[in-house]
Design an enzyme around this catalytic site. Structure first.
Site, PDB file in Angstrom:
ATOM      1  CD  GLU B 128      88.634   5.534  90.963  1.00  0.00           C
ATOM      2  OE1 GLU B 128      89.019   6.373  90.145  1.00  0.00           O
ATOM      3  OE2 GLU B 128      89.390   4.978  91.783  1.00  0.00           O
ATOM      4  CB  THR B 181      92.282   1.032  81.939  1.00  0.00           C
ATOM      5  OG1 THR B 181      92.914   2.156  82.531  1.00  0.00           O
ATOM      6  CG2 THR B 181      91.432   0.346  82.979  1.00  0.00           C
TER       7      THR B 181
END
Lengths: 307, 307
Positions: B128, B181
């Site tokens: 991740e 993001t």
């Protein structure tokens, strides 16, 4: 039944990461109040013992909350209220709240319970607001409902009862100094770092989960207040020493009770709570400050009839 | 057993007032992955279908997490990984997390479960982090543990499993726009008003209590995010319209899934979740934006073997 004697318990508000919303109820310290139905209409404070508080109904916290309920109930009788005050005003363990709930709880019993606990709390808020100049239920809710309470909102009032692990005890130390409410409020930051706020709600959610699951280690890992305590603890001499002494005895956590000056610690088991009591007593014994210290099981019953 | 086929579910992170700590697992959408034990040592991505993702182990999220576990386990075999990607990258429902957990879960099964769920999550964090440049477990924890998870801390990793009311359903809409993001992060305030932070932790504590007690009305009164949503929702066209449409159908609440652009709604019961689906479909049908929408029960099992 024309007369009732009640025990109105001390309470702890602002429980660590649950600042402003979470409180719990104590069982060893509380006021005793006698409420009596009389023919003459009105609310009459007929006796105040223990501490010097006003006898005028409109100037007495118990009187103010009683009047709020009296107006709503409109009964064809009056009430006399006698107060044996054991909780020192300004100690930070819900002294005014105990007065505010005592009168309305007692009157409600004598009238055959026309009001539920939430409604009683709403009346008591009027008394508390008279004392603290701010409508809140942080100490009232645990006094009336018992156990741990989360006041989700004040207007409209919403109180959640959070389960209490069976073996949870509190140790309270009350250093006899005065903290002005105005100063305790002024010292709070207006803004906080987002990252700190996230940590606080992570801890608070975890604490609620820990109380539900009786997970003492999790309660311990969650009982932190990184937002308010760093500021307000400055107003309490030896706060850090007391906290460290409690933690060294294995306490689950310590924090400021209400806006102080009392400090609460939570422990798993009576024995640990007592060794915490001994350790924090030692800290304050070395100072010139007078203090009281006591241990209490978490009181899951709340305010109650004793006669 | 030398080969295993698994279903690695989509997940919702940043659940309203539980921003950054609370997530839940979905069951209708997820990746399918086949993990195969081979003699040749190493981790090999042998097939990627559905979306165009790197085949190089070190550049593929599933490969990176697999390598972290492979190094710790040091087995005398290697693994081939085939990925049938169904969760669109960048959709905000844990696409990279599904990849990251899939490989380690599958390998762990083939090796006879040497690692527990927390350890698997720690390996998956490496994958991740490769995808999002930040070590977090918001989507990983619900994918591995199922249900609702509260990630109390990342280092050391502590995941709390929060009970799931029996009749809780999610409706997800994925508007096919790109949210960077970096932009989603930059738009966050550094500081928040103390009063707002208190409201947020009051709601979050209440939500945890509501999940424990299956109190749907309380869940509804608690599912608010007054801190992040007002900022990030600006990045999602028609967010407010979708939310209002869902609430009008009786949804318990709506919010941004992860950092968007997907929007989740929670409902009591399948029927309500479907009428929410219909209503929000109507909102987006009037726009030029492509979208997907689906209903899912909360998946209490998490990632699982399908063959």
């Amino acid at each position: 039944m024309n007369e009732i004697k009640i025990f109105s318990p001390a309470t702890v508000a602002n429980v660590a990461c649950g600042f402003d919303v979470l409180g719990f109820c104590l069982d060893t310290v509380g006021d005793e109040m006698t409420i009596r139905k009389v023919d003459k209409k009105g609310i009459f404070i007929t006796k105040v013992e223990g501490f010097n508080l006003p006898m005028e109904t409109e100037l007495n916290v118990a009187g103010v909350s009683a009047l709020a309920m009296y107006e709503a109930a409109n009964p064809d009788c009056g009430f006399e209220i006698e107060i044996r005050k054991n909780i020192k005003p300004g100690s930070g363990i819900g002294s005014s709240a105990a007065s505010a709930v005592g009168s309305v709880f007692g009157m409600n019993e004598l009238l055959g319970q026309p009001f539920n606990k939430t409604e009683l709390t709403v009346f008591a808020i009027k008394g508390e607001a008279f004392a603290s100049k701010c409508e809140h239920a942080d100490n009232l809710a645990p006094a009336i409902f018992g156990g741990f309470t989360l006041v989700k909102s004040v207007a409209p009032l919403e109180v959640l009862q959070i389960p209490v692990p069976n073996n949870l005890y509190a140790t309270i130390i009350h250093p006899q100094i005065e903290i002005k409410t105005s100063e305790a409020r002024a010292i709070l930051p207006k803004e906080v770092a987002l990252q700190d706020a996230i940590t606080q709600w992570s801890n608070f959610g975890s604490l609620i989960h820990g109380l539900h699951t009786s997970d003492y280690p999790l309660i311990k890992r969650s009982l932190h207040d990184i937002i308010i305590e760093p500021h307000r603890s400055k107003l309490i001499p030896y706060f850090e020493e007391v906290k460290q002494a409690a933690l060294q005895q294995g306490a689950l956590g310590s924090g400021i009770s209400g806006s102080g000056p009392s400090i609460f610690s939570l422990s798993e088991g009576l024995e640990q709570a007592k060794s915490v009591e001994k350790a924090i007593k030692k800290v304050y014994s070395k100072t010139n400050i007078e203090f009281d210290v006591f241990v209490s099981k978490i009181n899951t019953e709340g305010i109650k009839i004793i006669k």
